[in-house]
Design a protein around this motif. Structure first.
Motif, PDB file in Angstrom:
ATOM      1  N   GLU A  92       0.818  -1.202   0.000  1.00 57.45           N
ATOM      2  CA  GLU A  92       0.000   0.000   0.000  1.00 57.45           C
ATOM      3  C   GLU A  92       0.859   1.263   0.000  1.00 57.45           C
ATOM      4  O   GLU A  92       0.476   2.288  -0.576  1.00 57.45           O
ATOM      5  N   SER A  93       2.026   1.211   0.654  1.00 61.01           N
ATOM      6  CA  SER A  93       2.873   2.396   0.770  1.00 61.01           C
ATOM      7  C   SER A  93       4.326   1.996   1.006  1.00 61.01           C
ATOM      8  O   SER A  93       4.596   1.055   1.758  1.00 61.01           O
ATOM      9  N   PRO A  94       5.268   2.719   0.381  1.00 60.29           N
ATOM     10  CA  PRO A  94       6.692   2.433   0.631  1.00 60.29           C
ATOM     11  C   PRO A  94       7.119   2.776   2.049  1.00 60.29           C
ATOM     12  O   PRO A  94       8.203   2.393   2.483  1.00 60.29           O
ATOM     13  N   TYR A  95       6.266   3.508   2.784  1.00 62.03           N
ATOM     14  CA  TYR A  95       6.575   3.867   4.166  1.00 62.03           C
ATOM     15  C   TYR A  95       6.163   2.769   5.148  1.00 62.03           C
ATOM     16  O   TYR A  95       6.471   2.858   6.336  1.00 62.03           O
ATOM     17  N   ASP A  96       5.433   1.769   4.665  1.00 64.28           N
ATOM     18  CA  ASP A  96       5.029   0.639   5.507  1.00 64.28           C
ATOM     19  C   ASP A  96       6.063  -0.460   5.356  1.00 64.28           C
ATOM     20  O   ASP A  96       6.316  -0.934   4.239  1.00 64.28           O
ATOM     21  N   TYR A  97       6.647  -0.887   6.471  1.00 60.22           N
ATOM     22  CA  TYR A  97       7.777  -1.816   6.371  1.00 60.22           C
ATOM     23  C   TYR A  97       7.368  -3.280   6.362  1.00 60.22           C
ATOM     24  O   TYR A  97       7.890  -4.063   5.578  1.00 60.22           O
ATOM     25  N   PHE A  98       6.438  -3.675   7.240  1.00 61.42           N
ATOM     26  CA  PHE A  98       6.182  -5.115   7.407  1.00 61.42           C
ATOM     27  C   PHE A  98       4.710  -5.351   7.731  1.00 61.42           C
ATOM     28  O   PHE A  98       4.132  -4.660   8.573  1.00 61.42           O
ATOM     29  N   VAL A  99       4.102  -6.332   7.073  1.00 65.10           N
ATOM     30  CA  VAL A  99       2.717  -6.700   7.363  1.00 65.10           C
ATOM     31  C   VAL A  99       2.598  -7.158   8.809  1.00 65.10           C
ATOM     32  O   VAL A  99       3.435  -7.928   9.298  1.00 65.10           O
ATOM     33  N   ALA A 100       1.561  -6.691   9.505  1.00 64.50           N
ATOM     34  CA  ALA A 100       1.359  -7.116  10.891  1.00 64.50           C
ATOM     35  C   ALA A 100      -0.111  -7.031  11.246  1.00 64.50           C
ATOM     36  O   ALA A 100      -0.702  -5.965  11.212  1.00 64.50           O
ATOM     37  N   GLY A 101      -0.693  -8.172  11.582  1.00 62.56           N
ATOM     38  CA  GLY A 101      -2.064  -8.211  12.061  1.00 62.56           C
ATOM     39  C   GLY A 101      -2.178  -9.069  13.304  1.00 62.56           C
ATOM     40  O   GLY A 101      -3.168  -8.998  14.019  1.00 62.56           O
ATOM     41  N   HIS A 102      -1.182  -9.904  13.536  1.00 62.02           N
ATOM     42  CA  HIS A 102      -1.082 -10.696  14.757  1.00 62.02           C
ATOM     43  C   HIS A 102      -0.016 -10.060  15.641  1.00 62.02           C
ATOM     44  O   HIS A 102       0.920  -9.426  15.160  1.00 62.02           O
TER      45      HIS A 102
END
Length: 608
Positions: A92-102
């Motif tokens: 979604e964005s280059p400013y988001d580093y790592f997926v996290a939902g847990h």
């Protein structure tokens, strides 16, 4: 974010206003993200996240991050189909580093980043923002154990908004926090270490005790003993103080924990405090806090809570556990009524499962109440601690199937696939609220092996009262309606979808049989007679196609020597995006209308 402190404070106020505007309309996570605004703004004020990765634990608290990284206007689409995710998402964005939902992954990820930076000679520092609730999971301490030993530069911003790991002690606390991070304390520590290595044992003992007593005046002795520098507790809403602490931690070039105390729901008085209901919300009225959605239909979670509470009042052997979701799983009412028999063990799914295995060994009837997506975290415990000894632990799997706006990290699509391969595991599923009551009673009575039953978020697809419930009998399916040539097979919530297709096909003049499989494992021994009576078979479930219900039926058909024309209408092999559940199903071609058209086309093609 090169602005002065007055401008930054205004940014925080604007962010809170924007979050409230959007979440009150779209729903989403609220109290935790409001409480983290100053922390995130301070992070951006001190660091460039393109050089120093911001790693958000769970990431439901990161709305402020989205708003300061170019998504202010797009924020209206939060959690909407095709819009912004409610979690951090690198695609979604280059400013988001790592997926996290847990939860509880951030420190481990940060250690990995720090290792990579060390090997590449990069000067960046990973910064992890983690809530105090996430500190209850074992993965955090596995990561801290290595970090304290390896001493990689890393900053852990601990957002303490509920558990009060250490209470603030006013001006003295603030002074000590700055002292500990400052050059005087660090220099003193280094000197003591050098002295210890040169002094004889007796003198070394005195110096060692001096160092320990110096650390004892701080609340961070646990982290200090693990080899992690500690700053705090600080006021997590004092923007200038947070920035000062971040700069001190940056200059230390060692692992540092900054312990910041915040208020959940900060800036929205109605939600301020320890109110679980404001963690994740649907649309609500900003002025009153009242929900905009009302429903007279009792949710499966409510039914589970009510029935299990009634049965627990009659049977003292019934016990249960949840992992930080007492309200979401319905176990909160049982914890309130029987606190000595029902427990919330915080974010510790592995411990929840293994502890209930021991209770089953002792003759109790344990219920593990966990969302499908979170039960994944305890798979080894299901296999090793429950399965091998075939202990009768009951798994009540909430939020099974497509969960809607929470998206990829929370979809409940894997439980059938990973539980079906566990030897002796009994798998069954209700089709509506009435059969859910029967499922609970069956689980209570079943004491020969572990068992698991699943139910959806919100409501079942099948309307209540369409079919009378006859209860669960081990390994028995239920033919709800006979038909000609076409058989629709449903499992759990898939029965409702199959019934919707059946009604549409009936309008086209087709008489379809409808089978509620009831048990996926063991399958009905008499199933071969039913399956062999139909030319076309279509399978419906809220689970992945791979290793799902159709796979089980085809394996059974092969063993029985049956040749069947069977097609799966289960979930395709992909991570399912966030959005309104109906819209997601439409996108996947899983609406009754789309499925009935596919069936009509296939039958027409086969008959030509």
């Amino acid at each position: 974010m090169g602005r002065d402190i007055t401008d930054l404070r205004q940014v925080c106020e604007d962010i809170r206003k924007r979050i409230l505007e959007v979440v009150s309309v779209n729903g989403g996570h609220l109290s935790s993200t409001l409480g983290a605004v100053e922390l995130i703004v301070a992070m951006h004020a001190v660091f460039d996240c393109r050089e120093n990765p911001f790693i958000y634990d769970v990431s439901h608290q990161a709305y402020a991050h989205k708003l300061v990284t170019g998504r202010w206007e797009a924020f209206d689409t939060l959690r909407q189909f095709g819009g912004l995710s409610g979690f951090i998402k690198p695609s979604e964005s280059p400013y988001d580093y790592f997926v996290a939902g847990h939860s509880s992954t951030s420190i481990s990820i940060g250690v990995g980043v720090a290792k990579a930076f060390a090997l590449e000679g990069k000067s960046g520092i990973p910064i992890a923002l983690i809530g105090d609730g996430s500190m209850s999971a074992g993965l955090v301490y596995e990561a801290l154990n290595e970090l304290g030993d390896r001493k990689y530069p890393m900053i852990i911003l601990l957002n303490d908004n509920e558990m009060s790991i250490a209470k603030p002690i006013g001006a003295i606390s603030k002074y000590l926090s700055h002292l500990i991070a400052g050059p005087l304390y660090q220099s003193l520590k280094d000197r003591i270490k050098k002295i210890l290595g040169k002094m004889p044992d007796s003198a070394s003992y005195i110096a060692k005790r001096f160092e320990e007593s110096f650390k004892l005046i701080t609340p961070g002795i646990l982290f200090e003993e693990m080899g992690i520098n500690y700053i705090g507790p600080i006021d997590g809403h004092d923007l200038e103080g947070i920035m000062h602490s971040l700069k001190l931690a940056r200059d230390m070039r060692e692992p540092v924990i900054i312990h910041a105390q915040t208020t959940k729901g900060k800036g929205y008085e109605i939600a301020e405090g320890k109110y679980e209901k404001w963690h994740g919300v649907g649309p609500f009225d900003i002025h009153t806090g009242q929900s905009k959605k009302t429903s007279s239909i009792q949710s499966p979670t409510d039914v589970y809570s009510q029935v299990l509470l009634e049965r627990a009042s009659q049977d003292k052997k019934i016990v249960g556990v949840t992992a930080a979701m007492p309200g979401g799983t319905g176990l909160g009412a049982l914890i309130d009524e029987y606190p000595e028999r029902f427990w919330d063990v915080a974010i510790a799914e592995q411990h929840a499962v293994t502890s209930m295995a021991a209770m089953a060994k002792e003759g109790f009837k344990p219920f593990v109440s966990i969302y499908s997506t979170f039960l994944q975290r305890a798979y080894d415990q299901i296999v090793h601690d429950v399965g091998i000894m075939s202990l009768p632990v009951r798994f009540a799997i909430d939020r099974a199937g497509i969960v809607g706006e929470d998206g990829e990290t929370h979809q409940g699509l894997l439980d059938l696939s990973y539980l079906r391969s566990v030897p002796h595991m009994v798998l069954f599923a209700p089709r509506d609220n009435a059969s859910l009551k029967s499922a609970i009673d069956f689980a209570i009575s079943w004491d020969q092996s572990p068992c698991a039953f699943r139910y959806p978020r919100g409501k079942f697809a099948l309307k209540e009262g369409v079919f009378a419930d006859g209860g669960f009998v081990i390994g028995k399916s239920e033919l709800l309606k006979e038909g000609e040539e076409i058989l629709l097979v449903g499992y759990g919530n898939g029965v409702g979808r199959a019934h919707g297709v059946q009604e549409l096909l009936a309008a086209e003049g087709l008489s379809c049989g409808l089978l509620d499989l009831r048990f996926l494992k063991p399958l009905d021994k008499d199933l071969s007679e039913i399956l062999a009576a139909y030319r076309f078979i279509f399978v419906f479930s809220d689970s992945y196609k791979i290793n799902g219900v159709t796979s089980a039926l085809l394996e059974y058909a092969m063993e029985m020597g049956l040749r069947l024309d069977m097609e799966s209408f289960e979930i395709p092999d992909s991570y399912i995006l966030h959005g309104n559940t109906a819209m997601v199903e439409e996108h996947l071609g899983l609406t009754p209308q789309a499925l009935s058209e596919r069936i009509l086309q296939k039958i027409k093609h086969k008959r030509l």
